[in-house]
Design a protein around this motif. Structure first.
Motif, PDB file in Angstrom:
ATOM      1  N   ALA A   1      44.681  52.364  56.241  1.00  0.00           N
ATOM      2  CA  ALA A   1      44.680  53.801  56.492  1.00  0.00           C
ATOM      3  C   ALA A   1      43.353  54.166  57.134  1.00  0.00           C
ATOM      4  CB  ALA A   1      44.875  54.594  55.203  1.00  0.00           C
ATOM      5  N   GLY A   2      43.368  55.190  57.953  1.00  0.00           N
ATOM      6  CA  GLY A   2      42.146  55.619  58.630  1.00  0.00           C
ATOM      7  C   GLY A   2      41.903  57.099  58.428  1.00  0.00           C
ATOM      8  N   PHE A   3      40.652  57.475  58.467  1.00  0.00           N
ATOM      9  CA  PHE A   3      40.243  58.863  58.245  1.00  0.00           C
ATOM     10  C   PHE A   3      39.178  59.210  59.276  1.00  0.00           C
ATOM     11  CE2 PHE A   3      41.272  56.577  54.425  1.00  0.00           C
ATOM     12  CZ  PHE A   3      42.247  57.370  53.829  1.00  0.00           C
TER      13      PHE A   3
ATOM     14  N   SER B   1      39.782  67.348  60.820  1.00  0.00           N
ATOM     15  CA  SER B   1      39.971  66.041  60.175  1.00  0.00           C
ATOM     16  C   SER B   1      41.392  65.535  60.397  1.00  0.00           C
ATOM     17  CB  SER B   1      39.677  66.127  58.678  1.00  0.00           C
ATOM     18  OG  SER B   1      40.535  67.069  58.048  1.00  0.00           O
ATOM     19  N   SER B   2      41.541  64.219  60.309  1.00  0.00           N
ATOM     20  CA  SER B   2      42.844  63.600  60.506  1.00  0.00           C
ATOM     21  C   SER B   2      42.902  62.291  59.737  1.00  0.00           C
ATOM     22  CB  SER B   2      43.082  63.340  61.996  1.00  0.00           C
ATOM     23  OG  SER B   2      44.310  62.670  62.202  1.00  0.00           O
ATOM     24  N   THR B   3      44.075  61.964  59.241  1.00  0.00           N
ATOM     25  CA  THR B   3      44.284  60.666  58.595  1.00  0.00           C
ATOM     26  C   THR B   3      45.619  60.100  59.041  1.00  0.00           C
ATOM     27  OG1 THR B   3      44.371  59.494  56.467  1.00  0.00           O
ATOM     28  CG2 THR B   3      45.366  61.685  56.536  1.00  0.00           C
ATOM     29  N   ASP B   4      45.697  58.785  59.157  1.00  0.00           N
ATOM     30  CA  ASP B   4      46.935  58.152  59.614  1.00  0.00           C
ATOM     31  C   ASP B   4      46.874  56.662  59.314  1.00  0.00           C
ATOM     32  OD1 ASP B   4      49.448  57.884  60.795  1.00  0.00           O
ATOM     33  OD2 ASP B   4      48.904  59.123  62.524  1.00  0.00           O
TER      34      ASP B   4
ATOM     35  N   PHE C   1      34.297  57.901  61.350  1.00  0.00           N
ATOM     36  CA  PHE C   1      35.565  57.293  60.949  1.00  0.00           C
ATOM     37  C   PHE C   1      35.334  56.450  59.698  1.00  0.00           C
ATOM     38  CE2 PHE C   1      39.033  54.224  61.107  1.00  0.00           C
ATOM     39  CZ  PHE C   1      40.104  54.993  61.553  1.00  0.00           C
TER      40      PHE C   1
ATOM     41  N   ASP D   1      37.684  53.725  56.982  1.00  0.00           N
ATOM     42  CA  ASP D   1      38.948  53.014  56.859  1.00  0.00           C
ATOM     43  C   ASP D   1      39.189  52.606  55.413  1.00  0.00           C
ATOM     44  OD1 ASP D   1      38.379  49.808  56.514  1.00  0.00           O
ATOM     45  OD2 ASP D   1      36.773  50.808  57.614  1.00  0.00           O
ATOM     46  N   TYR D   2      40.447  52.356  55.101  1.00  0.00           N
ATOM     47  CA  TYR D   2      40.858  51.830  53.796  1.00  0.00           C
ATOM     48  C   TYR D   2      41.693  50.594  54.055  1.00  0.00           C
ATOM     49  CZ  TYR D   2      43.259  51.515  49.284  1.00  0.00           C
ATOM     50  OH  TYR D   2      43.761  51.078  48.088  1.00  0.00           O
TER      51      TYR D   2
ATOM     52  N   CYS E   1      44.334  58.352  64.736  1.00  0.00           N
ATOM     53  CA  CYS E   1      43.580  59.448  64.115  1.00  0.00           C
ATOM     54  C   CYS E   1      42.846  60.300  65.140  1.00  0.00           C
ATOM     55  CB  CYS E   1      42.575  58.884  63.107  1.00  0.00           C
ATOM     56  SG  CYS E   1      43.310  58.098  61.660  1.00  0.00           S
TER      57      CYS E   1
ATOM     58  N   GLY F   1      33.965  52.900  54.458  1.00  0.00           N
ATOM     59  CA  GLY F   1      35.360  52.657  54.145  1.00  0.00           C
ATOM     60  C   GLY F   1      35.495  52.082  52.755  1.00  0.00           C
TER      61      GLY F   1
END
Length: 347
Positions: free
Chosen positions: A153-155, A58-61, A101, A103-104, A87, A136
């Motif tokens: 923000a993305g996940f 997992s990754s968030t950025d 994926f 998103d926020y 991400c 999201g």
């Protein structure tokens, strides 16, 4: 009676955005996705996606203060690609295939048209890397953000077979290949904005480093997605490790994929894209500072056992890799990058 709308939150605007997003998300569907938008959570079937012994990655950025350039220029169409790339490029260096994926998107007052353009960019980024946009959150928070401003923000979640996780097998003598960036990508924009301010240039002014483009449009060039070429290289058995070159540049990111006892030696110079020469010159930025802040034209470094075969495989995927150097035995301490040759910022 006081209403939520009078307090600054328009539920109907949020509903309208969801309806505009649904067809965008539908274009990103892939094997393994269960259901569509609208549930309290998104479901994904790893078995249906073809995995036998998967490990989730997992990754968030986010995209940092590049968002301010998008807001100030009104260029909202590609910042979503940046979000996805930041991400999923971090997932693929672990040997993982991006699966889905989320998103926020947060603002003080929801501007449906602008938000839809942002999400359209997110969907485009997902399509480019085979990742499903499964959901999201859109938050409208009066008083939290300045008028017209928003945050992102993305996940991302991916998976790899347990035996295929990276880095693995890195040894002294492995070659370091650089894959070109499309420009600044999404790091260092606080410094970029300071240089632009010092130069007294408006975002609509001609870009000094990109003929035919405005400064704002040139700087909004989205981050490259490296998923497909790296997965192809990995599946061909030609990849020992990879480093996504983001904040911290080569010196800050390449050591993260090297085992103890090994260093990276950069033995060949390269000429960065013109935007970096302009930033260095206009801002009076030292070469060492450029290397520690920006990607300087190298968005991804791959560590490979056979440079010739790897370069041919990457070229077949449309990449133009450059030989940067080799993995070498260290003299002790944590892994480090030795810049035996520096990039040429002065042309």
């Amino acid at each position: 009676m006081t209403t939520y709308r009078e307090a600054g939150v328009d539920i109907l605007a949020g509903d309208a955005l969801v309806e505009r997003i649904k067809p965008l998300a539908a274009t990103t569907q892939r094997r393994g996705v269960m259901g569509g938008l609208g549930g309290f959570g998104a479901l994904f079937d790893l078995k249906a996606a073809g995995f036998a012994d998967p490990v989730l990655v997992s990754s968030t950025d986010g995209v940092g203060t590049k968002l301010l350039v998008a807001i100030e220029t009104g260029l909202h169409d590609t910042v979503g690609i940046d979000l996805v790339a930041m991400c999923v490029n971090d997932l693929v260096v672990q040997g993982a295939e991006p699966l889905f994926f989320l998103d926020y998107f947060a603002s003080g007052k929801l501007a449906v048209a602008d938000a839809a353009r942002v999400v359209a960019g997110i969907a485009e980024g997902c399509r480019q890397c085979g990742c499903a946009l499964v959901g999201g959150e859109t938050a409208e928070m009066p008083g939290m953000y300045a008028a017209g401003h928003y945050d992102l923000a993305g996940f991302a979640v991916g998976a790899a077979e347990r035996a295929d996780l990276l880095p693995a097998g890195v040894v002294a003598g492995d070659a370091l290949l650089g894959l070109p960036s499309s420009g600044v990508h999404s790091n260092g924009f606080s410094l970029v904005r300071r240089v632009v301010e010092g130069a007294g240039l408006a975002w609509g002014a001609p870009a000094p480093f990109a003929p035919g483009m405005s400064l704002g449009a040139a700087l909004m060039t989205p981050t490259r997605l490296y998923v497909h070429p790296l997965l192809a290289l990995h599946r061909a058995g030609l990849l020992h490790a990879a480093a996504h070159i983001t904040g911290g540049g080569l010196p800050g990111n390449l050591p993260r994929v090297l085992p103890a006892g090994l260093d990276a030696a950069i033995e060949h110079a390269w000429t960065p894209p013109a935007v970096f020469a302009w930033l260095a010159s206009e801002g009076g930025i030292a070469d060492a500072e450029m290397l520690s802040v920006f990607n300087c034209g190298i968005g991804m470094v791959v560590v490979v056992p056979d440079a010739d075969r790897a370069m041919a495989a990457l070229a077949a995927r449309g990449e133009t890799p450059v030989l940067l150097g080799h993995v070498v035995t260290s003299g002790g301490g944590d892994p480090a990058v030795h810049m035996r040759r520096m990039p040429d910022f002065r042309g």
